[in-house]
Design a protein around this motif. Sequence first.
Motif, PDB file in Angstrom:
ATOM      1  N   ALA A 259       0.842  -1.196   0.000  1.00 30.81           N
ATOM      2  CA  ALA A 259       0.000   0.000   0.000  1.00 30.81           C
ATOM      3  C   ALA A 259       0.877   1.246   0.000  1.00 30.81           C
ATOM      4  O   ALA A 259       2.064   1.191   0.362  1.00 30.81           O
ATOM      5  N   PHE A 260       0.277   2.344  -0.391  1.00 33.36           N
ATOM      6  CA  PHE A 260       1.001   3.613  -0.493  1.00 33.36           C
ATOM      7  C   PHE A 260       0.139   4.718   0.105  1.00 33.36           C
ATOM      8  O   PHE A 260      -1.036   4.869  -0.250  1.00 33.36           O
ATOM      9  N   ILE A 261       0.718   5.475   1.031  1.00 33.05           N
ATOM     10  CA  ILE A 261       0.043   6.635   1.618  1.00 33.05           C
ATOM     11  C   ILE A 261       0.801   7.893   1.231  1.00 33.05           C
ATOM     12  O   ILE A 261       2.008   7.993   1.456  1.00 33.05           O
ATOM     13  N   GLU A 262       0.097   8.835   0.632  1.00 31.13           N
ATOM     14  CA  GLU A 262       0.664  10.159   0.395  1.00 31.13           C
ATOM     15  C   GLU A 262       0.035  11.098   1.421  1.00 31.13           C
ATOM     16  O   GLU A 262      -1.163  11.370   1.381  1.00 31.13           O
ATOM     17  N   ALA A 263       0.852  11.547   2.364  1.00 34.51           N
ATOM     18  CA  ALA A 263       0.382  12.450   3.413  1.00 34.51           C
ATOM     19  C   ALA A 263       0.853  13.858   3.079  1.00 34.51           C
ATOM     20  O   ALA A 263       2.053  14.151   3.160  1.00 34.51           O
TER      21      ALA A 263
END
Length: 376
Positions: A259-263
């Motif tokens: 998974a990838f989170i862009e914060a």
Amino acid sequence: MLTVSPTFDSTADPGPDALLQIVGPDGTRHLCPELDPWVTDIDADALENLYIDMVSIRRLDAEGTALQRQGELGLWAPLLGQEAAQIGSGRALENDDFIFPSYREHGVAYCRGVAPSDLLRMWRGAAPSGWNPYEVNMANQQIVIGAQTLHAAGYAMGLRFDGSSAAAITYFGDGATSQGDVSEAMVFAASYQSPLVFFCQNNQWAISEPVARQTTGHIADRAAGFGLATWRVDGNDVIAVMAATRAALAHVRTGSGPAFIEALTYRMGAHTTADDPTRYRDALELEEWAAKDPLDRVAAHLDGLGSDMNALKVRADDAAEKLAAGLREAITSMPDPEVSDLFAHVYSHDHAGLDEQRDFHQRYLRSFESTAEATA
């Protein structure tokens, strides 16, 4: 369960560029069907603790900068403005999850219980690394941009092969997404469906290059192209970050792939203490992001929930001062390394070649003593 404040707003139109958000900059609670189920346990007491965490690491960061300015540290990478991204994600992890950080994740290290002396040791130049990674399940801070993502990909592959229920998470900035290492890590993670969360703190600046020069779209869209599940979240909203991280971790633990989170957040200070952001950054941009401060929005929301803010700020300041005192004590009591330590831990075992180099270096140093005696 977190109660809805009187300023609850359910009318916001998400739009194509909207971020997943639970608490807005003014402290207003918003409906977020995608994230709300992941933070039903975050009541006012839990949110107060998150606020104390963020106040503490902001003080930790200020102390680190001050120690560098005083000549006690060789360098420091400030995290000012990114407190919610680090505390929200750090507090979402399980103890057996393994972290692969970049050089700015002091707040994540704080969540892991890394001692102040261990946090400062590398930045002072007193040791090549700060702590034993296996004692806290967190690798040492990585200076090489993006390299830690490959380490994380390999570790996560191992977790999958071992049938472990643990996950791995790796942190990096927006600029690192232009490095080949990050792309390669996503390829391997996706190919092996590894339990790995890529956590991008998009703080808008890769040293002096704005994020617009890294991509013409959203960074999270790059990850989607590799087949990763993605979340694009308000990185200054600690509850939303926690929710997104919990959701991403649940996704990878089920064998559904990485998974990838862009914060989206903002680096309020310099890239490092060797940087002068006033040379490339508009003061108006800084002012715009200051209005989105992650600490202020939590305080405003808690105030709306009826928390005793005066008492809370006293608790937070006490915790922050204790942490800062620990940093100062660590600096004053930290021993300098011996010159011979240069040859320690280079190889798993000593060998003739290393012994020869050590002997040559000792004779080289003694030659200065002989020269000084001859000229006395």
